[in-house]
Design a protein around this motif. Structure first.
Motif, PDB file in Angstrom:
ATOM      1  N   ILE A   1       3.061   5.921  -2.880  1.00 16.77           N
ATOM      2  CA  ILE A   1       4.182   6.736  -3.359  1.00 16.77           C
ATOM      3  C   ILE A   1       4.044   6.992  -4.858  1.00 16.77           C
ATOM      4  CG2 ILE A   1       6.677   6.712  -3.785  1.00 16.77           C
ATOM      5  CD1 ILE A   1       6.937   5.250  -1.052  1.00 16.77           C
ATOM      6  N   VAL A   2       3.718   5.949  -5.608  1.00 19.85           N
ATOM      7  CA  VAL A   2       3.546   6.105  -7.058  1.00 19.85           C
ATOM      8  C   VAL A   2       2.389   7.056  -7.351  1.00 19.85           C
ATOM      9  CG1 VAL A   2       2.930   4.893  -9.184  1.00 19.85           C
ATOM     10  CG2 VAL A   2       4.580   3.886  -7.612  1.00 19.85           C
TER      11      VAL A   2
ATOM     12  N   PRO B   1       0.991  19.908  -2.097  1.00 12.36           N
ATOM     13  CA  PRO B   1       1.485  18.604  -2.568  1.00 12.36           C
ATOM     14  C   PRO B   1       0.759  17.452  -1.878  1.00 12.36           C
ATOM     15  CG  PRO B   1       3.312  20.048  -1.981  1.00 12.36           C
ATOM     16  CD  PRO B   1       2.052  20.728  -1.536  1.00 12.36           C
ATOM     17  N   PHE B   2       0.566  16.385  -2.627  1.00 13.60           N
ATOM     18  CA  PHE B   2      -0.041  15.176  -2.083  1.00 13.60           C
ATOM     19  C   PHE B   2       1.019  14.357  -1.353  1.00 13.60           C
ATOM     20  CE2 PHE B   2      -2.754  16.225  -5.680  1.00 13.60           C
ATOM     21  CZ  PHE B   2      -4.007  16.149  -5.112  1.00 13.60           C
ATOM     22  N   LYS B   3       0.563  13.608  -0.351  1.00 12.94           N
ATOM     23  CA  LYS B   3       1.433  12.676   0.373  1.00 12.94           C
ATOM     24  C   LYS B   3       0.988  11.263   0.027  1.00 12.94           C
ATOM     25  CE  LYS B   3      -0.116  14.481   3.993  1.00 12.94           C
ATOM     26  NZ  LYS B   3      -0.609  14.765   5.295  1.00 12.94           N
ATOM     27  N   PRO B   4       1.880  10.287   0.143  1.00 14.46           N
ATOM     28  CA  PRO B   4       1.460   8.903  -0.110  1.00 14.46           C
ATOM     29  C   PRO B   4       0.253   8.499   0.743  1.00 14.46           C
ATOM     30  CG  PRO B   4       3.834   9.004  -0.051  1.00 14.46           C
ATOM     31  CD  PRO B   4       3.326  10.371   0.352  1.00 14.46           C
ATOM     32  N   SER B   5       0.182   8.982   1.972  1.00 18.33           N
ATOM     33  CA  SER B   5      -0.935   8.609   2.851  1.00 18.33           C
ATOM     34  C   SER B   5      -2.279   9.128   2.337  1.00 18.33           C
ATOM     35  CB  SER B   5      -0.685   9.120   4.267  1.00 18.33           C
ATOM     36  OG  SER B   5      -0.570  10.538   4.262  1.00 18.33           O
ATOM     37  N   ASP B   6      -2.265  10.148   1.457  1.00 13.26           N
ATOM     38  CA  ASP B   6      -3.512  10.621   0.858  1.00 13.26           C
ATOM     39  C   ASP B   6      -4.144   9.559  -0.027  1.00 13.26           C
ATOM     40  OD1 ASP B   6      -3.191  13.114   2.068  1.00 13.26           O
ATOM     41  OD2 ASP B   6      -2.115  13.943   0.336  1.00 13.26           O
TER      42      ASP B   6
ATOM     43  N   ASP C   1       0.830  -1.204   0.000  1.00 18.33           N
ATOM     44  CA  ASP C   1       0.000   0.000   0.000  1.00 18.33           C
ATOM     45  C   ASP C   1       0.863   1.252   0.000  1.00 18.33           C
ATOM     46  OD1 ASP C   1      -2.258  -1.536   0.028  1.00 18.33           O
ATOM     47  OD2 ASP C   1      -2.723  -1.196   2.147  1.00 18.33           O
ATOM     48  N   LEU C   2       1.946   1.231   0.757  1.00 18.98           N
ATOM     49  CA  LEU C   2       2.848   2.376   0.781  1.00 18.98           C
ATOM     50  C   LEU C   2       3.482   2.579  -0.590  1.00 18.98           C
ATOM     51  CD1 LEU C   2       4.381   4.663   2.140  1.00 18.98           C
ATOM     52  CD2 LEU C   2       6.041   2.970   2.935  1.00 18.98           C
ATOM     53  N   ALA C   3       3.928   1.502  -1.224  1.00 19.77           N
ATOM     54  CA  ALA C   3       4.540   1.613  -2.547  1.00 19.77           C
ATOM     55  C   ALA C   3       3.550   2.206  -3.550  1.00 19.77           C
ATOM     56  CB  ALA C   3       5.038   0.255  -3.011  1.00 19.77           C
TER      57      ALA C   3
END
Length: 85
Positions: A29-30, A46-51, A24-26
């Motif tokens: 990030i993408v 800016p967006f974060k991966p957690s978004d 999910d983290l990978a």
């Protein structure tokens, strides 16, 4: 696999997740990279991966009650890591 090896893998997974959380983290990030490359920098932050990770567990809130608050936070954090909650 022996019980000792199994426990070692469990401990490793608590520090460096092996399964779905890591994937999910990978993916987050993408997705964040693509979204940030295509966003209007003047209008959006800016967006974060957690978004892009709606099921991700939220980290415990930082302590705000002095030393006693920090100790309570640390105990709760350690219980979460150890899976004893």
């Amino acid at each position: 696999m022996t019980a000792r090896e199994f426990l070692a893998w469990q401990e490793f997974d608590a520090v460096e997740p092996i399964g779905g959380e890591r994937l999910d983290l990978a993916a987050g990030i993408v997705a964040a990279t693509i979204a940030n490359a295509n966003r209007d920098a003047k209008r959006t932050k800016p967006f974060k991966p957690s978004d892009f990770m709606p099921l991700a567990p939220k980290p415990p809130a930082p302590p705000d009650g002095g030393l006693a608050g920090f100790i309570a936070w640390a105990r709760d954090h350690n219980r979460r890591i150890e899976g004893t909650l």
